[in-house]
Structures are given as structure tokens and as C-alpha cells.
Design a protein around this motif. Structure first.
Motif, PDB file in Angstrom:
ATOM      1  N   ILE A 115       7.079   9.032   6.970  1.00 42.20           N
ATOM      2  CA  ILE A 115       7.462  10.285   7.627  1.00 42.20           C
ATOM      3  C   ILE A 115       6.347  11.313   7.513  1.00 42.20           C
ATOM      4  O   ILE A 115       5.980  11.968   8.481  1.00 42.20           O
ATOM      5  N   LEU A 116       5.763  11.443   6.321  1.00 43.27           N
ATOM      6  CA  LEU A 116       4.879  12.566   6.008  1.00 43.27           C
ATOM      7  C   LEU A 116       3.438  12.391   6.462  1.00 43.27           C
ATOM      8  O   LEU A 116       2.748  13.390   6.702  1.00 43.27           O
ATOM      9  N   ASN A 117       2.938  11.172   6.536  1.00 44.27           N
ATOM     10  CA  ASN A 117       1.516  10.982   6.825  1.00 44.27           C
ATOM     11  C   ASN A 117       1.079  11.724   8.079  1.00 44.27           C
ATOM     12  O   ASN A 117       0.022  12.361   8.117  1.00 44.27           O
ATOM     13  N   ARG A 154     -13.905  -1.337   2.637  1.00 52.26           N
ATOM     14  CA  ARG A 154     -12.624  -2.034   2.758  1.00 52.26           C
ATOM     15  C   ARG A 154     -11.970  -1.782   4.116  1.00 52.26           C
ATOM     16  O   ARG A 154     -11.363  -2.678   4.702  1.00 52.26           O
ATOM     17  N   VAL A 155     -12.068  -0.551   4.627  1.00 47.01           N
ATOM     18  CA  VAL A 155     -11.346  -0.213   5.858  1.00 47.01           C
ATOM     19  C   VAL A 155     -12.252  -0.183   7.081  1.00 47.01           C
ATOM     20  O   VAL A 155     -11.765   0.033   8.192  1.00 47.01           O
ATOM     21  N   SER A 156     -13.551  -0.405   6.901  1.00 47.96           N
ATOM     22  CA  SER A 156     -14.483  -0.331   8.016  1.00 47.96           C
ATOM     23  C   SER A 156     -14.170  -1.385   9.067  1.00 47.96           C
ATOM     24  O   SER A 156     -13.805  -2.517   8.747  1.00 47.96           O
ATOM     25  N   LYS A 157     -14.337  -0.982  10.332  1.00 46.09           N
ATOM     26  CA  LYS A 157     -14.164  -1.934  11.422  1.00 46.09           C
ATOM     27  C   LYS A 157     -15.367  -2.872  11.560  1.00 46.09           C
ATOM     28  O   LYS A 157     -15.278  -3.914  12.193  1.00 46.09           O
ATOM     29  N   ASP A 158     -16.493  -2.487  10.964  1.00 44.26           N
ATOM     30  CA  ASP A 158     -17.685  -3.330  11.023  1.00 44.26           C
ATOM     31  C   ASP A 158     -18.356  -3.339   9.651  1.00 44.26           C
ATOM     32  O   ASP A 158     -19.460  -2.801   9.477  1.00 44.26           O
ATOM     33  N   PRO A 159     -17.722  -3.946   8.659  1.00 40.32           N
ATOM     34  CA  PRO A 159     -18.288  -3.908   7.305  1.00 40.32           C
ATOM     35  C   PRO A 159     -19.615  -4.635   7.180  1.00 40.32           C
ATOM     36  O   PRO A 159     -20.445  -4.265   6.348  1.00 40.32           O
ATOM     37  N   ASP A 160     -19.855  -5.639   7.998  1.00 39.01           N
ATOM     38  CA  ASP A 160     -21.113  -6.381   7.898  1.00 39.01           C
ATOM     39  C   ASP A 160     -22.303  -5.485   8.225  1.00 39.01           C
ATOM     40  O   ASP A 160     -23.366  -5.606   7.607  1.00 39.01           O
ATOM     41  N   ASN A 206       0.849  -1.187   0.000  1.00 40.81           N
ATOM     42  CA  ASN A 206       0.000   0.000   0.000  1.00 40.81           C
ATOM     43  C   ASN A 206       0.888   1.241   0.000  1.00 40.81           C
ATOM     44  O   ASN A 206       1.544   1.529   1.006  1.00 40.81           O
ATOM     45  N   PRO A 207       0.945   1.994  -1.101  1.00 43.46           N
ATOM     46  CA  PRO A 207       1.834   3.162  -1.147  1.00 43.46           C
ATOM     47  C   PRO A 207       1.557   4.169  -0.033  1.00 43.46           C
ATOM     48  O   PRO A 207       2.468   4.834   0.434  1.00 43.46           O
ATOM     49  N   MET A 208       0.296   4.274   0.378  1.00 44.56           N
ATOM     50  CA  MET A 208      -0.038   5.265   1.401  1.00 44.56           C
ATOM     51  C   MET A 208       0.650   4.973   2.734  1.00 44.56           C
ATOM     52  O   MET A 208       1.013   5.893   3.459  1.00 44.56           O
ATOM     53  N   THR A 209       0.833   3.710   3.033  1.00 40.54           N
ATOM     54  CA  THR A 209       1.424   3.364   4.325  1.00 40.54           C
ATOM     55  C   THR A 209       2.824   2.776   4.218  1.00 40.54           C
ATOM     56  O   THR A 209       3.585   2.819   5.184  1.00 40.54           O
ATOM     57  N   ASP A 210       3.179   2.240   3.066  1.00 43.20           N
ATOM     58  CA  ASP A 210       4.455   1.527   2.943  1.00 43.20           C
ATOM     59  C   ASP A 210       5.533   2.301   2.198  1.00 43.20           C
ATOM     60  O   ASP A 210       6.718   1.984   2.332  1.00 43.20           O
ATOM     61  N   PHE A 211       5.153   3.289   1.382  1.00 43.01           N
ATOM     62  CA  PHE A 211       6.173   4.105   0.715  1.00 43.01           C
ATOM     63  C   PHE A 211       6.980   4.826   1.787  1.00 43.01           C
ATOM     64  O   PHE A 211       6.416   5.455   2.686  1.00 43.01           O
ATOM     65  N   PRO A 212       8.317   4.731   1.750  1.00 45.44           N
ATOM     66  CA  PRO A 212       9.137   5.277   2.849  1.00 45.44           C
ATOM     67  C   PRO A 212       8.823   6.725   3.196  1.00 45.44           C
ATOM     68  O   PRO A 212       8.694   7.073   4.377  1.00 45.44           O
ATOM     69  N   ASN A 217      -7.096   4.869   2.701  1.00 49.15           N
ATOM     70  CA  ASN A 217      -6.067   3.838   2.644  1.00 49.15           C
ATOM     71  C   ASN A 217      -4.907   4.081   3.594  1.00 49.15           C
ATOM     72  O   ASN A 217      -3.992   3.262   3.678  1.00 49.15           O
ATOM     73  N   LEU A 218      -4.949   5.194   4.322  1.00 50.14           N
ATOM     74  CA  LEU A 218      -3.968   5.385   5.394  1.00 50.14           C
ATOM     75  C   LEU A 218      -4.159   4.355   6.502  1.00 50.14           C
ATOM     76  O   LEU A 218      -3.219   4.013   7.217  1.00 50.14           O
ATOM     77  N   LYS A 219      -5.404   3.904   6.674  1.00 49.21           N
ATOM     78  CA  LYS A 219      -5.742   2.889   7.686  1.00 49.21           C
ATOM     79  C   LYS A 219      -5.132   3.227   9.047  1.00 49.21           C
ATOM     80  O   LYS A 219      -4.615   2.354   9.752  1.00 49.21           O
TER      81      LYS A 219
END
Length: 925
Positions: A397-399, A517-523, A387-393, A467-469
Motif C-alpha cells: 500500500i505504502l510504497n 543486484r537490481v541492475s538491468k545490465d549488470p554485466d 523481500n520485505p520492501m515489496t512483499d510486506f503487506p 530493493n523496491l525493484k
């Protein structure tokens, strides 16, 4: 929190981080309401830190009390110093919470400016030490002060907080701002020099006072989703002397998402794509530029000088340039090349390493400046399983600073600098437009035409933001909750019969995928998103044998199984696939749609990296289940178990019998697949419901794909089977090439009608197959992009299907071809006009003279070539030599007659061959 009713309703739906909620409950313990009505006029607090969260919020969304963490310590901020006296129960709770685990440190330090607080605390049994200034010698666990008396003590208090101390601070900044009109409140107001490191800032805006109920959860309001500043003064300083940003050239920039309340775009396209942005973070500042090469563009030197000054905040000190970066010319501060160190004034680095991310974040939070450059598109292309939002180096730093570098690219061009006074209104800040949209959906507030036009941009930015999750960030969970509420308020239905056109519905469709996709309670969310859904009969514990031997490209492996919308399943994966770049994919429709009219959601395919032997997968929109084998993998005889799924009509040539197919073709999945020797067709199930003899379709496609390989001069067994997917809507054209080749479902039936194919031909499908065979060394883009692919259309239709070229496509009749040449000659043989049918005619004339074998020999010759020219003139001369040598005839006169830039050297090298003097173009000489 809206005034007493709608706010409570919104509150009850919040998905709050457990730590923040626990802290809130501790801080508000025993409190029912807090009456702030009186003579004291508070200011609004701005929250920007990941750990900052509100305690009291009025009906307008003004935060009047907040708490946060920094390092190992805690801080509580109230928006007027009088509240430290008039809200004694809250203060007692705050002091207790601020002590945290420091049970042995019961002493509370109280600045003499708020001496009445000391009396209240003593009366409640606290041991209090009065102080005229903070010092480590006080030996206290908590320090209470107003926001005006900390200027000289700020650095000591920040160190105390970071080491585990607790700080309770109260004040308002509107009066200070009125008597200091030329000063920056965020940076220079005394209280912000302490509270700012924890992401809480005093502002110059008044806060409306009310009798506020204390809710059982953290107060929240969509009205609080604000940009914390207008940034006009910052932009006036930064852009002074800069009228344009020239980012033309070979350096392709990424887009940067500006999402923090104290972040702002600096350089952007007319459509609002930012490639340069800044942000306040704690007591420091950051600027991100999305290609490091821009730091060395000469025309931008005046801007970089201003940028460094803005980052330095008037301090003299060393500007350090990290490894691999040249020092920017003309800077007015002392510069040197160095690794990161804490005593720097400003640090300049690339975004490709996160080795010291915590140290750099603390450096900025405590007053340092950071200039960071780099793009994420190349990284994302090489890390498709991350995931570029969280894994790009750089984003690591920037998020936290309110900026994120995206995989989206920005066109290289010359862009006008923004007008500071209009900057926040022309290309809306993410948080500003999000607030307006949520208010529109939840409260019915109207949007301006300009705001409606920006909703597509907001949808894209919201999808990236989600997608920052960042579930441990109160700000993130708040935005997620509000977007969840908007979806519950009115999710559009979309289909071919009911296409979606409004920008609002576009946004909701795009955001729905990401929220689910990121919901804690998608159901719980699913019934609001997928309505009128009919359950499908499930099958259990299906075992799938996988065999994969890939080359330099990934490959999808069909399972013959489908997941219904929102259906979740567990999959048991072979040990050999875990953490080996294998993926599970749900859905065949990988096109991302950007059309004004949508017939399905923009993105309906999900991928999950295989990181454990047991994994759970799902897709809001449902989809066929695939295993994605990475490049250079070799797996044989492995087994995958799918716990729960739906059967799909799936025919595999040589494996599925006609008796098997008689049962499978009525399987409930809405998608069906037919897999042959070198091609796989994915179509709506209705297309195959009356297909009695898939083996006849297999004969057709095996023949077509044999023809594709024959002309390309490659082995009949392709390295990877070609895939066709027929969807209700695709990203471009009626069909387009790629893996898979996409086509409209309205023409899908022609894929499975052998008799029609052999009488009418299959031009479009073979055209796209031809695209997939085009090779850069013998392609002359843009001229031949839509031309040489048609060689496969002509070859396959004539040689494999028996359909003459003139019958296969109307542009292939003799009249059309002659007219095409005549018009080209009359226009002066200009290569700018040599494309599509005109360019194809050149190759057809060669074919009609020398036959298809000549092309096969030429394509074969290119496969062993190296050091091929990269420019069109060089490549065209090489092609002339290669074709001439393979047919034993000098073709220079022919190609020159077509306007090709044939060089003297080429003519000389081919002069020993007999000339082709009676070529078709000779009559135009």
C-alpha cells in the motif's frame, strides 16, 4: 539533463522503462527544440507518482512539462498556460497521445479560457468543442484547460481521467501562492486537484526558461532529485502540543524509509531513524506509524487528534477504524469501527493486510486520509525468503505513497519532537541527501561536515530503496541510473591492506552490492565495480547430491563449488525443492558490517529463493555456493546440477580420500571447506594449501564436538553441524557465535593445527560453541551471557584436548580466580558485578566439588521442564533447587553467599537435604 552537454551524456545512460520511453517519443515526435524564452514565467512541476515523467527539463533540473497516467487515462501538464498556445506542435502531439486507443472519440474539449488553443487545433484538423466547464455531456476524449478554471470541475475531471479520458492542463502556481499565502498549494491550488491524482503538482517556485533541445530519451538531471516541499507548515500543525514521543515499553517499532518527494518524517531518533512519517499522495494524505500499539499510548492522544485533522483536511466525515483497532480516545471527529469503504473521511488500519490495496490507494489519491500502523521486523523474521520492501503487506500500500516500513527496528525510548523549522536540515530527507551526494560525485560539488556524517545513513536507505525493484516507476529507474553513474565515477578498492574509511567510500561499497543486484545490465557495470580481476578456470555441469533432514532450523549444504565475482550460473533444482522455502546462497560471509573502517564490502552474501527448477544465480563479490534447506525438511538422494562454477578445496570426512585431497587442495577458489562429523570449517584457501592430512584435523574436531554434546547432555550427532567461517572482518568481536560462528581470518590457521590445539588449547572457538549451547531457562542474562558459555571452554580444553584450564586462559589461573572473588566480596556481593569471570567462578566451584556429571544431569533435567520462570530471581531459585536435588545436597547457603536472591520457599523445599557447609565461599561469611 544538464545544459546541452553533461545532460545529454547522462541521458544516454538512462535505463528507462519501455512504456515511458515510448510515450515520451510519441509526445516529442518531430520536435528538435522548444524555445521557452519569453515573457511567460513558468513554475516548477513536482513529480511524485510512479507513472509521472518529465517531457521538458531545464539545466537546473526544473521540470516544465510532464506526463502521467491515472486509472485508464492520461494527462499532460505544462508549467504555464501560454505554452498551450505558443507550443502548438507539442500540443498536437499531446492531444494525439492523450486520445490513446479512443480512435472513435476524435473530439477535443477546450475550455474557453484557452480559446486560442481551440483555433490552433481546428486548423490542424481536430474536431473541437468549446466549453465553459467540463461535463460528461461534452462527449469528448480529450479535455484542454488552464489550471485555474477547474476548481468546480475537479472531481468530474478526475473521474473522466480515471475512466480513460485525456487531460491537457497548463498553468503556474507562483502567482496564486502570492495572493493566497495561507493556503496549501499542493492541496488547494485548483490545477493540483486534477493533476495531483496522477502525481504531477504545480509549485510556487519559478522555473528558469531556456531554449531546450529535445533529446532522444526522457530528460533527466540529478538536480531534479528534490524533496517537493519543506513541510514546515505541516509539522507545525502536527506537532502543535506535542513535545515528545514516548515509545518506551514492550512494543518494538520498525524504522520507516521516507523516500517519496512529498513524504516527510514526523517522529525520529537523534540518528534520523523515523518511526512516524507522513506523505501527500494525489489529493489525499497518509501517516504511517511503525507499531499499531502507539495509537493507544495516552500521552500521544493530542498528536493523534492533530494527525486525524491533518488527514481530514478540514472535512467533516466519518473516521473509520479497521478490525482489531480500538478507536482513539479524544478525537474531535465522528468515529466508528468499520471495514474500509469509499465514503469514509479517514481510514485507520494496520499494515498487516493488503486485501484492498488498490481501493485504498485510489481512496487516498482522490482525497481520502489514511492512518496505517504496523511493524515489519517480525514479518521479515518469519518470511526470510521474501523481500520485505515489496512483499510486506503494508508496503504494498505504502510504497507508491513514498513510504516503506523496514525490517530495521527503532530503540524503545523517549524522543523529543522535531523542531519544524529545522526538520529538513537536521536529519536529511533521503532525496535531498541523495541529490547532494550524486552532485558531489558527478560534478565535484562539496559536502558539508553534517552531510558527510549522514552518508552512512544514505547508504543504508539507498540499499533499501533499490530493493523496491519498481522498474515500472520512472522515479525509481531514475534513482537507479544516477547511483549507477556514481559507481562508474569512482568505485573504491577495498582489502585488508587498503581498508576504506571515508563515509563516501562506505556508501559506494554498500550501494554497489544493491545496484548490481537490481541492475538491468549488470554485466556492463561489472568492470567498474570489480577491477583487476583475474579469470579462474571453470568447471561445467557439476552434479551435487543433496541429503537433508532438518529440525527447527535451516541448514546450509556445501557444494564444494565457488562462483567468481560477477559470474552467473544456471542451476537445475529438484522438483521437491521448488517453492518449498529452499534457497541458493552465494557466499559464506553473512555478517553485515557497520564499522568505521571496512576491509570488505558491508554485505557480500546473496540468497535466491528456489521458485523454479531452472534458476540463475550470481554475486557481485563471488562466493561459495550453498543450498539452504529450510526447517523441517526431509530430502534424500536428490541431485542439483550447477552449469558453470569454479572448484573449491573441499574435504568431507569419510568421503574425500587423501589422494582426492592432494588434488583438491590446490583448487582455484579463494575459499576452502573442511566438513567433519559435527563441524564445518570455512577458511581462506591459503590456510589449507599445505595441509597434508585433513583426516588428523577431522579427529581433532570430531573430538571437540563430542565434548560439546557430552556437556550439553544431548546426542553426539548434533541436529545441525556447527559452522565456522574465518573472514577478514566480522560484525563484532574477535569471534562471535551464531550459524555460522564467525572469526577473524588472521587466526584461522589455528583451526587446522591439531598439535597446537592440544598444547595451547582453543579457548575462543569453544567459547563460541558454548554460546550456541546456552539455553534461556538456565541463563541469567545479562550476568551469565559471557560466563556459562565458558563451561564448554573449560570442559573441552581439559577433557578433550588435555589442556588444563589455567593454561587454556590466563583468567583461569588460581591467582586470577582468587582475586576475582575477593574483589566481588569487597564490593558487597552486588549481582550487578556478578558477570563474566566472577559468574563463571560460581560454576567452577560447583564443578570442582561435584564434577562435570552434575552439570550434565542438570542440563538434562532442564530439557524436560516446562513453565520455567522468565525472571532472573525465579530462574535462579529454580536452578538452586535443580542443582541441589541432582547432587543430593542443599546448596542454598552457597548460592546465598554469592548474593543470589534465594527465597524462603526454596530453603524450605531443600531443608531435608544435607547442607554444603564447607563450600568455598564459607570463609567469607
Amino acid at each position: 539533463m544538464e545544459t546541452n552537454t553533461s545532460g545529454a551524456a547522462m541521458n544516454s545512460s538512462m535505463c528507462q522503462d519501455s512504456f515511458h520511453l515510448e510515450a515520451y517519443l510519441s509526445l516529442m515526435k518531430g520536435l528538435r527544440e522548444l524555445d521557452l524564452r519569453g515573457t511567460s514565467v513558468p513554475c516548477q512541476l513536482v513529480l511524485s507518482g510512479d507513472q509521472a515523467f518529465p517531457l521538458l527539463m531545464n539545466g537546473q533540473g526544473h521540470v516544465l512539462t510532464a506526463a502521467s497516467l491515472y486509472g485508464r487515462g492520461r494527462i499532460v501538464v505544462v508549467a504555464h498556460e501560454s505554452y498551450l498556445v505558443t507550443l502548438p506542435a507539442l500540443v498536437e502531439n499531446a492531444v494525439t497521445w492523450l486520445r490513446g486507443d479512443q480512435h472513435n472519440s476524435s473530439s477535443v474539449g477546450v475550455h474557453t479560457s484557452v480559446s486560442a488553443v481551440a483555433d490552433n487545433l481546428r486548423n490542424s484538423g481536430f474536431q473541437v468543442k468549446a466549453a465553459n466547464a467540463f461535463s460528461d455531456d461534452l462527449g469528448v476524449g480529450v479535455y484542454v484547460t488552464d489550471a485555474y478554471s477547474v476548481d468546480a470541475d475537479a472531481s468530474k475531471l478526475v473521474a473522466f481521467l480515471k475512466a480513460g479520458g485525456g487531460v491537457l492542463i497548463g498553468g503556474q502556481a507562483w502567482y496564486w501562492a502570492s495572493v493566497n499565502p495561507n493556503k496549501n498549494i499542493l492541496s488547494q491550488f485548483p490545477g493540483n486537484k486534477v493533476a495531483g491524482v496522477a502525481g504531477i503538482y504545480f509549485s510556487s517556485h519559478y522555473g528558469k526558461v531556456e531554449n531546450l533541445p529535445v533529446y532522444p530519451q526522457i530528460p533527466s538531471s540529478w538536480r531534479a532529485i528534490n524533496a517537493g516541499k519543506d513541510f514546515v507548515e505541516d509539522l507545525e500543525f502536527l506537532l502543535n502540543g506535542t513535545s515528545q514521543f514516548d515509545i518506551q515499553g514492550d512494543s518494538l517499532a520498525s524504522e520507516v524509509l521516507v523516500h517519496g518527494p512529498l513524504a516527510f518524517p514526523i517522529g525520529a531518533t537523534d540518528e534520523g531513524q523515523a518511526f512516524l512519517a507522513g506523505s501527500y499522495y494525489g489529493r489525499g494524505r497518509v501517516i504511517a506509524v511503525t507499531h499499531e500499539a502507539f495509537l493507544q499510548i495516552g500521552s500521544l492522544a493530542p498528536f493523534w487528534n492533530k494527525a486525524i485533522q491533518w488527514l481530514a483536511q478540514g472535512r467533516n466525515g466519518v473516521v473509520g477504524f479497521g478490525s482489531g483497532l480500538a478507536i482513539i480516545n479524544g478525537l474531535e471527529l465522528q468515529c466508528e469501527t468499520t471495514d474500509f469503504r469509499r465514503d469514509l473521511n479517514v481510514f485507520v488500519c494496520t499494515a498487516y493486510s493488503d486485501q484492498q490495496k488498490e481501493e485504498i490507494q485510489d481512496f487516498v489519491a482522490e482525497g481520502g486520509g489514511l492512518l496505517i500502523g504496523g511493524h515489519a521486523w517480525y514479518w521479515a523474521a518469519n518470511h526470510s525468503d521474501q523481500n520485505p520492501m515489496t512483499d510486506f503487506p503494508g508496503n504494498k500500500i505504502l510504497n507508491k505513497m513514498g513510504l516503506s516500513v523496514l525490517k530495521e527496528t527503532v530503540p524503545a525510548a523517549l524522543y523529543n519532537a522535531r523542531v519544524p523549522s529545522q526538520a529538513m536540515s537536521t536529519n536529511f530527507h533521503f532525496r535531498h541527501l541523495l541529490k547532494r551526494f550524486v552532485g558531489h560525485v558527478i560534478e565535484g560539488e562539496g559536502l558539508t561536515n553534517q552531510e558527510e556524517q549522514q552518508l552512512k545513513k544514505l547508504g543504508k536507505e539507498s540499499a533499501y530503496y533499490l530493493n523496491l525493484k519498481a522498474y515500472d516507476s520512472y522515479s525509481y529507474t531514475e534513482v537507479l541510473s544516477f547511483l549507477t553513474e556514481t559507481l562508474k565515477s569512482g568505485m573504491p578498492k577495498v582489502s585488508e591492506e587498503k581498508p576504506v574509511k571515508s563515509p563516501e567510500d562506505h556508501l559506494l561499497l554498500q550501494v554497489a552490492t544493491e545496484v548490481y543486484r537490481v541492475s538491468k545490465d549488470p554485466d556492463a557495470l561489472l568492470p567498474y565495480l570489480i577491477k583487476d580481476y583475474t579469470a579462474m578456470p571453470a568447471v561445467y555441469n557439476q552434479r551435487i547430491q543433496i541429503n537433508a533432514k532438518t529440525t527447527d532450523k535451516e541448514e546450509w549444504i556445501s557444494t564444494g563449488l565457488y562462483l567468481a565475482p560477477g559470474m552467473k550460473t544456471y542451476m537445475i533444482m529438484p522438483t521437491s525443492t521448488v517453492n518449498g522455502r529452499w534457497m541458493v546462497q552465494i557466499g559464506c560471509q553473512t555478517d553485515h558490517l557497520k564499522h568505521d573502517e571496512l576491509k570488505r564490502a558491508p554485505s557480500v552474501c546473496e540468497r535466491f529463493p528456489v521458485t523454479s527448477e531452472v534458476m540463475q544465480v550470481w554475486n557481485l563479490w563471488g562466493g561459495l555456493i550453498y543450498l539452504v534447506a529450510p526447517a523441517d525438511s526431509n530430502v534424500e538422494g536428490q541431485e542439483v546440477i550447477v552449469q558453470k562454477s569454479v572448484s573449491a578445496p573441499y574435504y568431507k570426512h569419510g568421503v574425500t580420500t587423501l589422494d582426492d585431497w592432494a588434488l583438491l587442495r590446490s583448487a582455484p577458489s579463494p575459499w576452502a571447506e573442511l566438513e567433519f562429523d559435527n563441524a564445518i570449517l570455512t577458511v581462506p584457501s591459503r590456510i589449507v594449501s599445505d595441509l597434508d592430512y585433513p583426516d588428523e584435523v577431522a579427529v581433532l574436531w570430531n573430538s571437540i564436538m563430542k565434548g560439546v554434546a557430552d556437556l550439553a547432555a544431548i546426542p553426539e550427532k548434533l541436529p545441525r553441524k556447527e559452522r565456522f567461517v574465518a573472514d577478514v572482518q566480522i560484525s563484532a568481536g574477535w569471534l562471535h557465535s551464531g550459524y555460522p560462528i564467525m572469526m577473524h581470518s588472521s587466526i584461522a590457521s589455528e583451526l587446522v593445527k591439531p598439535n597446537d590445539a592440544r598444547t595451547k588449547g582453543l579457548w575462543g572457538e569453544t567459547h563460541e560453541l558454548g554460546h550456541n549451547q546456552q539455553k534461556t531457562p538456565w541463563e541469567f542474562r545479562p550476568h551469565t551471557t559471557e560466563a556459562t558459555c565458558n563451561l564448554w571452554s573449560v570442559y573441552v580444553n581439559e577433557e578433550m584436548l588435555g589442556v588444563n584450564r589455567a593454561r587454556a586462559h590466563p583468567s583461569m589461573t588460581s591467582q586470577s580466580r582468587e582475586r576475582c572473588v575477593d574483589e566481588y566480596i569487597k564490593a558487597g556481593r552486588n549481582l550487578n558485578n556478578w558477570n563474566v569471570w566472577t559468574a563463571l567462578e560460581t560454576y567452577l566451584q560447583l564443578q570442582e566439588k561435584f564434577g562435570w556429571n552434575a552439570f550434565k544431569q542438570v542440563f538434562s533435567a532442564y530439557q524436560s521442564m516446562s513453565n520455567v520462570p522468565t525472571d532472573n530471581p525465579g530462574k535462579m531459585n529454580l536452578y538452586t533447587k535443580t542443582f541441589s536435588q541432582n547432587v543430593g545436597m542443599n546448596l542454598t547457603a552457597f548460592f546465598k553467599a554469592w548474593g543470589w536472591p534465594i527465597e524462603k520457599d526454596t530453603e524450605q523445599k531443600l531443608s531435608h537435604l544435607p547442607p554444603w557447609s564447607d563450600h568455598p565461599m564459607a570463609k567469607y561469611a
